[in-house]
Design an enzyme around this catalytic site. Structure first.
Site, PDB file in Angstrom:
ATOM      1  N   ASP A 123       1.072  -1.522  -0.099  1.00 37.64           N
ATOM      2  CA  ASP A 123       0.031   0.020  -0.066  1.00 37.64           C
ATOM      3  C   ASP A 123       1.352   1.125  -0.148  1.00 37.64           C
ATOM      4  O   ASP A 123       1.576   1.385   0.897  1.00 37.64           O
ATOM      5  CB  ASP A 123      -1.329  -0.240   1.500  1.00 37.64           C
ATOM      6  CG  ASP A 123      -2.228   0.524   1.473  1.00 37.64           C
ATOM      7  OD1 ASP A 123      -2.008   2.132   0.440  1.00 37.64           O
ATOM      8  OD2 ASP A 123      -3.410   0.263   1.630  1.00 37.64           O
ATOM      9  N   HIS A 140     -11.540   4.065   4.779  1.00 34.65           N
ATOM     10  CA  HIS A 140     -10.457   2.509   4.452  1.00 34.65           C
ATOM     11  C   HIS A 140      -8.848   3.193   4.571  1.00 34.65           C
ATOM     12  O   HIS A 140      -8.213   2.631   4.960  1.00 34.65           O
ATOM     13  CB  HIS A 140     -10.243   2.976   3.215  1.00 34.65           C
ATOM     14  CG  HIS A 140     -10.297   3.933   2.086  1.00 34.65           C
ATOM     15  ND1 HIS A 140      -9.812   4.214   1.030  1.00 34.65           N
ATOM     16  CD2 HIS A 140      -9.457   5.384   2.889  1.00 34.65           C
ATOM     17  CE1 HIS A 140      -9.966   5.804   0.772  1.00 34.65           C
ATOM     18  NE2 HIS A 140      -9.303   6.125   1.907  1.00 34.65           N
ATOM     19  N   ASP A 226      -3.383  -3.420  -2.046  1.00 28.12           N
ATOM     20  CA  ASP A 226      -4.339  -2.070  -2.315  1.00 28.12           C
ATOM     21  C   ASP A 226      -3.233  -1.546  -3.775  1.00 28.12           C
ATOM     22  O   ASP A 226      -2.291  -1.223  -4.376  1.00 28.12           O
ATOM     23  CB  ASP A 226      -3.749  -0.657  -0.974  1.00 28.12           C
ATOM     24  CG  ASP A 226      -4.783   0.454  -1.888  1.00 28.12           C
ATOM     25  OD1 ASP A 226      -4.540   0.964  -2.412  1.00 28.12           O
ATOM     26  OD2 ASP A 226      -4.586   0.633  -0.771  1.00 28.12           O
ATOM     27  N   ASP A 228      -2.943   1.158  -5.095  1.00 31.94           N
ATOM     28  CA  ASP A 228      -2.167   2.583  -4.944  1.00 31.94           C
ATOM     29  C   ASP A 228      -0.544   2.060  -4.610  1.00 31.94           C
ATOM     30  O   ASP A 228       0.177   2.505  -4.421  1.00 31.94           O
ATOM     31  CB  ASP A 228      -3.313   3.887  -4.447  1.00 31.94           C
ATOM     32  CG  ASP A 228      -2.444   3.312  -2.727  1.00 31.94           C
ATOM     33  OD1 ASP A 228      -2.022   2.738  -2.185  1.00 31.94           O
ATOM     34  OD2 ASP A 228      -4.018   3.869  -2.299  1.00 31.94           O
TER      35      ASP A 228
HETATM   36  N1  ARG Z   1      -4.188   8.322   5.461  1.00 33.19           N
HETATM   37  C1  ARG Z   1      -5.265   9.153   4.583  1.00 33.19           C
HETATM   38  C2  ARG Z   1      -6.976   8.884   5.317  1.00 33.19           C
HETATM   39  O1  ARG Z   1      -7.018   8.606   6.274  1.00 33.19           O
HETATM   40  C3  ARG Z   1      -5.924   7.988   3.087  1.00 33.19           C
HETATM   41  C4  ARG Z   1      -6.053   6.937   3.265  1.00 33.19           C
HETATM   42  C5  ARG Z   1      -5.713   6.243   1.854  1.00 33.19           C
HETATM   43  N2  ARG Z   1      -6.480   4.377   2.436  1.00 33.19           N
HETATM   44  C6  ARG Z   1      -6.477   3.608   1.447  1.00 33.19           C
HETATM   45  N3  ARG Z   1      -6.670   2.495   2.266  1.00 33.19           N
HETATM   46  N4  ARG Z   1      -6.685   3.708   0.135  1.00 33.19           N
HETATM   47  O2  ARG Z   1      -7.856   9.347   4.762  1.00 33.19           O
HETATM   48 MN    MN Z   2      -5.352   1.264   1.886  1.00 27.78          MN
HETATM   49 MN    MN Z   3      -3.866   2.801  -0.345  1.00 28.82          MN
END
Ligand code: ARG
Ligand code: MN
Ligand code: MN
Length: 306
Positions: A123, A140, A226, A228
């Protein structure tokens, strides 16, 4: 290998809509066929359901869709427990909040087998917020904190049957960490291999050291992928792109090493937002990476070539 496919079309944990279509896109990209071509016996168990939604109030007014995600977590946890009895479950997200449920159910299953559960979190983000620390309110961002027993979830998310020892969690590909997460990760003792570490050492020795630990403790290994984790130039279909991600070759190398290890007992494919994709290229890449993890090779190689 026997594989159970489960769709978890959750999108309320992400900041925007679209992940609901993730399971469809992964199926359309040929996931089941790719696994069958590799000789696996695949059962597509269809779509997981949440438990009934009940109102939940929390002091953090930024939190979005807490009752819904709590209900999904309960439903997914039960499904993950059931689907891991005698096969390798592959969960099709859905945003990353589904992993609150998958990890909960898999930890319960692992406790029954007497083997420790390890987690490899691929991730850009550690998703290590509690309900109190998240500023975006997007759930998430919390599953890894929840599953490893960080405080403040009681009464809001389902109580965890078993927590995952933070010392058995390895995050890889990290390049966007909020201040509260940085502090909590350090305090909990989670292994964080950020992109700087990958640049300096290469991805193979970092992953290899973690796999050696799993082997030493005869552990089960859950992999949570993930979208990303990947560089946005090769995987645009995600709402939370961060530049400087894993390359195509790094990602396939990780998957092939995981395959060689023979350790992987379950898998999440999360955060695919098909509305943001380009002619299905991200969905196709996720399927190809899954195929590498499940045994597809360019050439035959000896086991553990790293
Ligand atoms: N840390 C950021 C938040 O809490 C980004 C989280 C992104 N998580 C993901 N599963 N894409 O908003
Ligand atoms: Mn994630
Ligand atoms: Mn992510």
């Amino acid at each position: 290998m026997n594989c159970n496919i489960l769709g978890a079309p959750v999108q309320d944990g992400a900041g925007r809509m679209g992940c609901e279509m993730g399971p469809s896109a992964l199926r359309t990209a040929g996931l089941v066929g790719a696994l069958r071509d590799l000789g696996h016996a695949v059962a597509d168990l269809g779509t997981v359901a949440p438990t009934p939604v009940r109102p939940i109030a929390h002091g953090n007014l930024a939190l979005k869709a807490l009752p819904e995600i709590s209900a999904w977590t309960a439903g997914i946890a039960d499904a993950a427990y059931a689907a891991s009895a005698d096969a390798m479950p592959i969960f099709l997200g859905g945003d990353h909040s589904i992993s609150a449920g998958t990890l909960s159910g898999l930890a319960r299953r692992a406790a029954q087998t007497g083997r420790p559960l390890f987690v490899l979190w691929l991730d850009a983000h550690p998703d290590f917020h509690t309900l109190d620390t998240t500023a975006s309110g997007n759930l998430h961002g919390v599953p890894l904190a929840y599953a490893s027993g960080q405080p403040g979830f009681h009464g809001y998310f389902p109580d965890l049957p078993e927590r995952i020892d933070p010392a058995r969690i390895c995050t890889l590909g990290i390049r966007s960490v909020d201040p509260a997460e940085r502090q909590a990760l350090r305090a909990a003792g989670v292994t964080v291999h950020d992109m700087r570490a990958i640049d300096e050492h290469g991805i193979a020795p970092l992953l290899g050291a973690f796999l050696d630990r799993v082997t030493l403790e005869n552990g089960l290994l859950h992999v949570s992928l993930d979208v990303d984790f990947l560089d946005p130039s090769i995987a645009p279909a995600v709402g939370t792109t961060v530049p400087g991600g894993a390359t195509f070759r790094e990602a396939h190398l990780v998957m092939e090493m995981l395959s060689d290890s023979g350790l992987v007992s379950s898998l999440d494919l999360v955060e695919l937002n098909p509305f943001l994709d380009e002619r299905g290229r991200t969905a196709t890449l996720m399927v190809d990476l899954t195929a590498s993890l499940m045994g597809r090779r360019i050439m035959d190689r000896p086991t553990r070539s790293f």
